[in-house]
Design a protein around this motif. Sequence first.
Motif, PDB file in Angstrom:
ATOM      1  N   LYS A 153       0.856  -1.182   0.000  1.00 47.57           N
ATOM      2  CA  LYS A 153       0.000   0.000   0.000  1.00 47.57           C
ATOM      3  C   LYS A 153       0.893   1.233   0.000  1.00 47.57           C
ATOM      4  O   LYS A 153       1.964   1.232   0.623  1.00 47.57           O
ATOM      5  N   PRO A 155       1.709   5.525   0.287  1.00 50.38           N
ATOM      6  CA  PRO A 155       1.302   6.791   0.909  1.00 50.38           C
ATOM      7  C   PRO A 155       0.730   7.741  -0.141  1.00 50.38           C
ATOM      8  O   PRO A 155       1.019   7.609  -1.337  1.00 50.38           O
ATOM      9  N   PHE A 192       4.947   8.044  -3.512  1.00 53.72           N
ATOM     10  CA  PHE A 192       3.653   8.620  -3.173  1.00 53.72           C
ATOM     11  C   PHE A 192       2.681   8.526  -4.352  1.00 53.72           C
ATOM     12  O   PHE A 192       3.060   8.706  -5.505  1.00 53.72           O
ATOM     13  N   THR A 231      -8.850   5.472  -1.530  1.00 51.16           N
ATOM     14  CA  THR A 231      -8.613   4.204  -0.826  1.00 51.16           C
ATOM     15  C   THR A 231      -9.505   3.084  -1.356  1.00 51.16           C
ATOM     16  O   THR A 231      -9.146   1.905  -1.251  1.00 51.16           O
ATOM     17  N   GLU A 237      -2.391   3.710   1.542  1.00 55.37           N
ATOM     18  CA  GLU A 237      -2.291   3.539   2.988  1.00 55.37           C
ATOM     19  C   GLU A 237      -3.463   4.233   3.684  1.00 55.37           C
ATOM     20  O   GLU A 237      -4.005   5.219   3.181  1.00 55.37           O
ATOM     21  N   ARG A 241      -1.877   7.963   8.981  1.00 57.22           N
ATOM     22  CA  ARG A 241      -0.460   7.619   8.869  1.00 57.22           C
ATOM     23  C   ARG A 241       0.090   7.828   7.465  1.00 57.22           C
ATOM     24  O   ARG A 241       1.195   8.340   7.294  1.00 57.22           O
ATOM     25  N   GLY A 242      -0.698   7.447   6.451  1.00 58.71           N
ATOM     26  CA  GLY A 242      -0.172   7.489   5.097  1.00 58.71           C
ATOM     27  C   GLY A 242      -0.643   8.652   4.261  1.00 58.71           C
ATOM     28  O   GLY A 242      -0.492   8.619   3.037  1.00 58.71           O
ATOM     29  N   TRP A 243      -1.183   9.719   4.877  1.00 54.55           N
ATOM     30  CA  TRP A 243      -1.762  10.815   4.106  1.00 54.55           C
ATOM     31  C   TRP A 243      -1.151  12.161   4.464  1.00 54.55           C
ATOM     32  O   TRP A 243      -0.936  12.478   5.643  1.00 54.55           O
ATOM     33  N   ARG A 267      -1.266  13.318   8.222  1.00 48.19           N
ATOM     34  CA  ARG A 267      -0.069  13.273   9.070  1.00 48.19           C
ATOM     35  C   ARG A 267       0.792  14.516   8.884  1.00 48.19           C
ATOM     36  O   ARG A 267       1.471  14.952   9.805  1.00 48.19           O
ATOM     37  N   MET A 371       6.804  10.951   6.822  1.00 49.81           N
ATOM     38  CA  MET A 371       5.881   9.826   6.711  1.00 49.81           C
ATOM     39  C   MET A 371       6.553   8.514   7.095  1.00 49.81           C
ATOM     40  O   MET A 371       5.956   7.439   6.968  1.00 49.81           O
TER      41      MET A 371
END
Length: 429
Positions: A153, A155, A192, A231, A237, A241-243, A267, A371
């Motif tokens: 997955k 970011p 990314f 998503t 992600e 956490r992954g954004w 994040r 990240m």
Amino acid sequence: MSLTGTPFLYTTVVLSVVALFLPLVLWSRMRGPRPLRAAARVLMLLFAQGTAVTLVFVLVNNQNNLYDNWADLLGTGDHVQQAADLGRDGTGGISVKRLPKVRQTFRQAQGPGMRAAGGVRVTQLRGRVSGVNAEVYVWLPPQYDDPAYRHRKFPVVEVLPGYPGSAKAWFGSLKAHEQLLPLMRSGRVAPFILVAPRTNLLAGVDTGCANIPGQVNADTWLSIDVPKMVTDNFRAEPAPRGWAVAGYSAGAHCAVKLAVAHPDRYRAAVSMSGYNDPIGERNSLAAQTPALRAANNPYLMLRKAAAPPPVALYLSGQSGDGYQAGLALEAAAKAPTTVRVVFLPRSAGGHTMALWRPQVDTVFRWLTLQMGESQAKGRDTSVAGTAPGTPGTAPGTPGATPRSPSTGGSTRAALASDTASRAGAARKP
């Protein structure tokens, strides 16, 4: 004929050439009464001037991605189907996780830069929560279709333009995907997914990325509907956490505001030449009333937060154009909020793409660090690169430049505390 398409550009070039030669060929050959000849010559001159102005506009628009289509230019575009009162969290009490999956069909995006670096795809998204119906552009990193990463997955960074501005600007004008492709392949920047949603949702006004019942739910569009679509359709992600979210000018203000307001959804945020007080853009809907201004001012949001949000902020700008806004946020931030402020000299360029384009490399390296697994506490001392035009310097060094008056003649304190006036807040990307 598309406003940003190649056929329209070639048409304006041909008409400009024709308009230039018409007077040269016909000026002395006109026949008929003197008033008629005079009128014909005036029309030829007006035609020449009109085509010249049109050609310059088309070139500037294609270079800066200000208007995406004729509706944007003429002020007739409206992408809001409804704008219900969705409450403070922007969900209207809806459990977003329980909504059915959003399955979208994507096509190859058209326009300058859209086929470079693997190509940018686009879809028309009907926001189920926000009531917005608009396009979203997506670029996938080179690793996405690599079999070795089939279970990985990725970011995500939402990238936002200024006002006026096209959602394609990060690809067409900043060439972000073309710059990042080799960096991602070499591992210097994380792979990314870049997501560019439309932010110009109403004709003739900047939404300020705010939720305003009865007018627009831009915040919900950007922070709920678009992320859910991504998503649901890609190996992205989960949030927060992954954004991350990044922008320049009015988009920079939006990026910081969204991250500070929704640490459960983002994040990190990147601001290039942004501002805190929504009145920094005089056409912002978020600057209509003192209450709206305060509710959408990230400086005041940080100061009044019951608990400091666990987000990382990167802010770059010149004196009077983003730098003071960054210093204000740095002063207001408390751990676990981290703030990185980078000073850019006047020699680096003005409030234009020429200033922001060279920063893409640096800000995505910074996002790669933020990240990751280890996060700094308090002041952000991560390596952020150097300012354009100042090789070998540390542009983010505190105190690198005096804290001079901020945008439009309003002081940093005035912009931060909602006492600046519309008259002193002229800002256009």
